[in-house]
Design a protein around this motif. Structure first.
Motif, PDB file in Angstrom:
ATOM      1  N   PRO A  26    -129.324 -27.789  37.346  1.00 58.68           N
ATOM      2  CA  PRO A  26    -130.048 -27.524  35.620  1.00 58.68           C
ATOM      3  C   PRO A  26    -129.455 -26.321  35.624  1.00 58.68           C
ATOM      4  N   ASN A  27    -129.270 -25.061  36.612  1.00 57.70           N
ATOM      5  CA  ASN A  27    -128.861 -23.932  36.033  1.00 57.70           C
ATOM      6  C   ASN A  27    -127.734 -23.804  36.194  1.00 57.70           C
ATOM      7  N   GLN A  28    -126.865 -24.311  35.699  1.00 52.41           N
ATOM      8  CA  GLN A  28    -125.862 -23.949  35.688  1.00 52.41           C
ATOM      9  C   GLN A  28    -125.237 -24.567  34.093  1.00 52.41           C
ATOM     10  N   THR A  29    -126.528 -24.620  33.629  1.00 50.45           N
ATOM     11  CA  THR A  29    -126.610 -25.511  31.960  1.00 50.45           C
ATOM     12  C   THR A  29    -126.159 -23.949  31.595  1.00 50.45           C
ATOM     13  N   SER A  30    -124.899 -24.223  30.124  1.00 49.88           N
ATOM     14  CA  SER A  30    -124.634 -23.281  29.983  1.00 49.88           C
ATOM     15  C   SER A  30    -123.455 -23.686  28.615  1.00 49.88           C
ATOM     16  N   LEU A  31    -122.442 -22.269  28.568  1.00 50.42           N
ATOM     17  CA  LEU A  31    -122.479 -22.492  27.490  1.00 50.42           C
ATOM     18  C   LEU A  31    -120.353 -21.628  28.308  1.00 50.42           C
ATOM     19  N   TYR A  32    -119.281 -22.239  28.305  1.00 52.53           N
ATOM     20  CA  TYR A  32    -118.390 -21.923  29.069  1.00 52.53           C
ATOM     21  C   TYR A  32    -116.888 -21.605  28.233  1.00 52.53           C
ATOM     22  N   PHE A  33    -116.166 -20.416  29.226  1.00 51.41           N
ATOM     23  CA  PHE A  33    -115.205 -20.014  27.729  1.00 51.41           C
ATOM     24  C   PHE A  33    -114.203 -20.291  29.219  1.00 51.41           C
ATOM     25  N   CYS A  34    -113.295 -20.812  28.510  1.00 53.73           N
ATOM     26  CA  CYS A  34    -111.712 -20.051  29.047  1.00 53.73           C
ATOM     27  C   CYS A  34    -110.521 -19.095  28.559  1.00 53.73           C
ATOM     28  N   GLY A  92    -111.104 -19.993  24.323  1.00 55.97           N
ATOM     29  CA  GLY A  92    -110.914 -21.523  23.995  1.00 55.97           C
ATOM     30  C   GLY A  92    -111.632 -21.509  23.257  1.00 55.97           C
ATOM     31  N   PRO A  93    -112.824 -22.706  22.434  1.00 54.93           N
ATOM     32  CA  PRO A  93    -113.544 -22.109  21.316  1.00 54.93           C
ATOM     33  C   PRO A  93    -114.545 -23.024  22.325  1.00 54.93           C
ATOM     34  N   GLY A  94    -114.763 -22.708  23.433  1.00 56.33           N
ATOM     35  CA  GLY A  94    -116.252 -23.409  24.499  1.00 56.33           C
ATOM     36  C   GLY A  94    -116.707 -24.630  24.971  1.00 56.33           C
ATOM     37  N   THR A  95    -117.542 -24.573  25.746  1.00 58.07           N
ATOM     38  CA  THR A  95    -118.402 -25.820  26.741  1.00 58.07           C
ATOM     39  C   THR A  95    -119.421 -25.939  26.871  1.00 58.07           C
ATOM     40  N   ARG A  96    -119.861 -26.350  25.812  1.00 63.64           N
ATOM     41  CA  ARG A  96    -121.427 -26.439  25.813  1.00 63.64           C
ATOM     42  C   ARG A  96    -122.083 -27.710  27.441  1.00 63.64           C
ATOM     43  N   LEU A  97    -122.756 -26.872  27.887  1.00 65.13           N
ATOM     44  CA  LEU A  97    -122.925 -27.508  28.837  1.00 65.13           C
ATOM     45  C   LEU A  97    -124.405 -27.675  29.403  1.00 65.13           C
TER      46      LEU A  97
END
Lengths: 113, 116
Positions: free
Chosen positions: A83-91, A105-110
Motif C-alpha cells: 500500500p505504501n507504493q500507492t502513488s502517481l508515477y512518471f516516466c 509521460g502522462p503519469g500512471t496512477r497506482l
C-alpha cells in the motif's frame, strides 16, 4: 510526434501481485527515469538509466526494479506491491546526461489495496 | 546529500501582476543544473526554465526569468505579466552530473493560483 508513453494510466491492484508499468519514448533519448509523486513530497526519483543496460538508483529505489534492454523502453516493475507504493508515477526521458529538458509521460496512477 | 527547499506551499497573484517563487538548495558540488518545472491541473510536467551553475547570467524564457544566486544557493522564479494559464504547481529541481551519477532532486512544490 515526440512523446513519452506510459501504460497503464490507471491501475488498482492488491498487495503482493506483481505488476509492470511500461514506458516508451520515440526521441532516441539516452537518459530515462522513473519518479513517484506524493502529496507534500514532490517528485522523488526511483531509478534512472543512462543507456541500454546501464541503470542506477535514485532516492527511493526500495521495492522497485527496472530494466533497459532497448533504448526506447524502460519498464518499472513492482514485484510485490504494498500500500505504501500507492502513488502517481512518471516516466521521463532526455538526451545524454539528463541535464537537458526532460520530457515526461502522462503519469500512471497506482492504487495498491 | 543534496536537498531542495520550496518554502511557499501556496501562492496567489492577480492576473497581469508579477510573482516570485523561491527555491533554495544545498550542495557541496560546483557543477550542477537547476530547473523549474510546471505541472498544470492536467498533471503533465513541463519544463519552464533551466540554469547551468557555471553560467553567471540568469536564464530567461519570455515572461519567466530566474534569479540565480550561487553563493546563497538560491534559485527563484519570477513570472511577469501572470496569465490564468500559469495556474499550476511549480517544482524546483536540482541535478548534479559528477562522479558518474545523474540524479535529480525535486522540491515539494509551490501551488500558484492566478486570479482573474
Amino acid at each position: 510526434e515526440a512523446q513519452v508513453t506510459q501504460n497503464p494510466r490507471y491501475l488498482i491492484t492488491v498487495t503482493g501481485k506483481k505488476l509492470t508499468v511500461t514506458c516508451s519514448q520515440n526521441m532516441n533519448h539516452e537518459y530515462m527515469s522513473w519518479y513517484r509523486q506524493d502529496p507534500g513530497l514532490g517528485l522523488r526519483q526511483i531509478y534512472y538509466s543512462m543507456n541500454v543496460e546501464v541503470t542506477d538508483k535514485g532516492d527511493v529505489p526500495e521495492g522497485y526494479k527496472v530494466s533497459r534492454k532497448e533504448k526506447r523502453n524502460f519498464p518499472l516493475i513492482l514485484e510485490s506491491p504494498s500500500p505504501n507504493q500507492t502513488s502517481l508515477y512518471f516516466c521521463a526521458s532526455s538526451t545524454w546526461t539528463g541535464a537537458e529538458t526532460q520530457y515526461f509521460g502522462p503519469g500512471t496512477r497506482l492504487l495498491v489495496l | 546529500a543534496q536537498t531542495v527547499t520550496q518554502s511557499q506551499p501556496e501562492m496567489s497573484v492577480q492576473e497581469a501582476e508579477t510573482v516570485t517563487l523561491s527555491c533554495t538548495y544545498d550542495t557541496s558540488e560546483n557543477n550542477y543544473y537547476l530547473f523549474w518545472y510546471k505541472q498544470p491541473p492536467s498533471r503533465q510536467m513541463i519544463l519552464v526554465i533551466r540554469q547551468e551553475a557555471y553560467k553567471q547570467q540568469n536564464a530567461t524564457e519570455n515572461r519567466f526569468s530566474v534569479n540565480f544566486q550561487k553563493a546563497a544557493k538560491s534559485f527563484s522564479l519570477k513570472i511577469s505579466d501572470s496569465q490564468l494559464g500559469d495556474t499550476a504547481m511549480y517544482f524546483c529541481a536540482f541535478m548534479k552530473s559528477t562522479s558518474g551519477t545523474y540524479k535529480y532532486i525535486f522540491g515539494t512544490g509551490t501551488r500558484l493560483k492566478v486570479l482573474a
